[in-house]
Design a protein around this motif. Structure first.
Motif, PDB file in Angstrom:
ATOM      1  N   UNK A  15      32.954 -22.599 -67.005  1.00  0.00           N
ATOM      2  CA  UNK A  15      33.652 -23.083 -68.049  1.00  0.00           C
ATOM      3  C   UNK A  15      35.088 -23.498 -67.724  1.00  0.00           C
ATOM      4  N   UNK A  16      35.448 -23.624 -66.476  1.00  0.00           N
ATOM      5  CA  UNK A  16      36.749 -23.735 -66.088  1.00  0.00           C
ATOM      6  C   UNK A  16      36.807 -25.105 -64.992  1.00  0.00           C
ATOM      7  N   UNK A  17      35.852 -25.986 -65.001  1.00  0.00           N
ATOM      8  CA  UNK A  17      36.042 -27.146 -64.065  1.00  0.00           C
ATOM      9  C   UNK A  17      35.817 -26.828 -62.672  1.00  0.00           C
ATOM     10  N   UNK A  18      35.143 -25.695 -62.227  1.00  0.00           N
ATOM     11  CA  UNK A  18      34.893 -25.589 -60.605  1.00  0.00           C
ATOM     12  C   UNK A  18      33.587 -25.411 -60.265  1.00  0.00           C
ATOM     13  N   UNK A  36      31.773 -36.656 -65.742  1.00  0.00           N
ATOM     14  CA  UNK A  36      33.073 -35.898 -65.968  1.00  0.00           C
ATOM     15  C   UNK A  36      32.312 -34.365 -66.298  1.00  0.00           C
ATOM     16  N   UNK A  37      33.344 -33.627 -66.418  1.00  0.00           N
ATOM     17  CA  UNK A  37      33.053 -32.078 -66.730  1.00  0.00           C
ATOM     18  C   UNK A  37      33.360 -31.615 -67.999  1.00  0.00           C
ATOM     19  N   UNK A  38      32.459 -31.644 -68.959  1.00  0.00           N
ATOM     20  CA  UNK A  38      32.818 -31.521 -70.400  1.00  0.00           C
ATOM     21  C   UNK A  38      33.728 -30.175 -70.787  1.00  0.00           C
ATOM     22  N   UNK A  39      33.411 -29.045 -69.667  1.00  0.00           N
ATOM     23  CA  UNK A  39      34.106 -27.829 -69.861  1.00  0.00           C
ATOM     24  C   UNK A  39      35.616 -28.046 -70.106  1.00  0.00           C
ATOM     25  N   UNK A  40      36.200 -28.953 -69.007  1.00  0.00           N
ATOM     26  CA  UNK A  40      37.751 -29.165 -69.163  1.00  0.00           C
ATOM     27  C   UNK A  40      38.221 -30.531 -69.505  1.00  0.00           C
ATOM     28  N   UNK A  91      39.408 -27.864 -79.090  1.00  0.00           N
ATOM     29  CA  UNK A  91      38.006 -27.726 -78.639  1.00  0.00           C
ATOM     30  C   UNK A  91      37.886 -28.364 -77.233  1.00  0.00           C
ATOM     31  N   UNK A  92      37.172 -28.070 -76.384  1.00  0.00           N
ATOM     32  CA  UNK A  92      36.772 -28.720 -75.091  1.00  0.00           C
ATOM     33  C   UNK A  92      35.431 -29.481 -75.593  1.00  0.00           C
TER      34      UNK A  92
END
Ligand code: FES
Length: 313
Positions: A264-267, A296-300, A246-247
């Motif tokens: 959903x890919x950190x960009x 932080x970026x919770x998607x990745x 899971x992310x």
């Protein structure tokens, strides 16, 4: 988040052993319009978990009756591309986020230089349609592996003629990034979509050649990679166990904690979340080193070594 769209799968085509194309139509009413470079998030039901991947729209933005995407089966799939390849069939109803655009062609570019690697060709299919309509100057450099990721090659050859520069990796053909970037008229904007290595090679070469940053555009939609399980602690004291596949974003969504997101890919930067403790494995392409100290970026991104990450959520 905007309301989701119900769409019906109008057709499915296996383009290569690795790539499937899906055409969606509205279940009722009209589909919202979109511009070249847009993507949608496809929500995948029945997987027993929140699973949702972003895919570029490759259809002609002028054609409002349908959306088209193409999905490459990922060897390291956490379930998303496998679901699309193995479960989705004609007539199914899926839910999509409305189109969003993080990768539009620049309106004042004198020339559009597109560089695609494999499935990274998808946004450029919409670019080409839009640029054809407005008479935009363009060229496409397309690196692929024949028989595996050479999607739309014949169509591109017919549409672009000499403006298509194909490179078949299986035949040992290589894109000479330095030469391509050195040989461009003033006012050119470069757009890159494909694997991270291609994006970073082009960006570094362009930078070394003195290209202004505002003329370099890239898109890297990568589904999050699996990792170690860890724990997220919320501001109200609740703790969430985040499994390895899971992310953090998916774990938060499953717990009913909504977090804005687009790629959903950190960009894209939409899901940026403050944290106050825990060792984080930052996997995004958005935050600066100093921002990473407390965001932080919770998607990745994920906690390291089973640690507890304290979120200000
Ligand atoms: S949703 Fe885009 S960076 Fe997380």
């Amino acid at each position: 988040m905007s309301e989701l769209l119900d769409v019906r799968v109008a057709s499915v085509r296996q383009l290569t052993p690795l790539v499937r194309e899906f055409t969606f139509e509205a279940v009722s009413g009209d589909l919202p319009g979109f511009s070249a470079g847009s993507h949608v998030q496809v929500h995948m039901p029945g997987t027993g978990r929140p699973l949702c991947n972003a895919y570029s729209l490759l259809s002609d933005p002028q054609q409002r009756q349908h959306y088209r995407i193409a999905v490459r089966l990922q060897e390291q799939s956490r379930g998303g591309s496998r679901f699309m390849h193995e479960q989705v069939k004609e007539g199914d109803v899926l839910r999509l986020s409305p189109p969003a655009n993080l990768f539009a062609p620049h309106s004042r570019a004198g020339h559009h230089l597109m560089i695609a690697g494999g499935i990274g060709i998808t946004p450029f299919m919409a670019y080409i349609a839009a640029l054809e309509q407005r008479g935009g100057s363009m060229e496409l450099h397309y690196a692929y592996r024949s028989g595996l990721t050479d999607t739309y090659l014949e169509e591109l050859a017919a549409r672009l003629g000499a403006a298509l520069h194909p490179y078949d990796g299986r035949a040992g053909q290589r894109l000479d990034i330095h030469q391509v970037l050195s040989d461009q008229p003033l006012g050119t904007h470069v757009y890159i979509c494909g694997p991270d290595s291609l994006i970073s090679d082009v960006c570094q070469t362009a930078d070394a050649l003195g290209w202004p940053a505002e003329r370099i555009h890239w898109e890297a939609f990568a589904a999050p990679e699996p990792g170690e399980p860890f724990v997220a602690e919320l501001a109200d004291g609740r703790t969430l166990a985040v499994p390895g596949d899971y992310s953090l974003l998916e774990a938060l969504e499953q717990a009913g904690v909504p977090v804005p997101n687009l790629c959903r890919g950190g960009v894209c930067g939409q899901c940026m979340t403050p944290y106050s403790a825990g060792e984080v494995d930052h996997r995004d392409l958005y935050l600066s080193d100093s921002e990473r100290a407390d965001h932080l970026m919770p998607c990745v991104s994920r906690g390291k070594g089973g640690c507890t990450v304290k979120l200000a959520l």
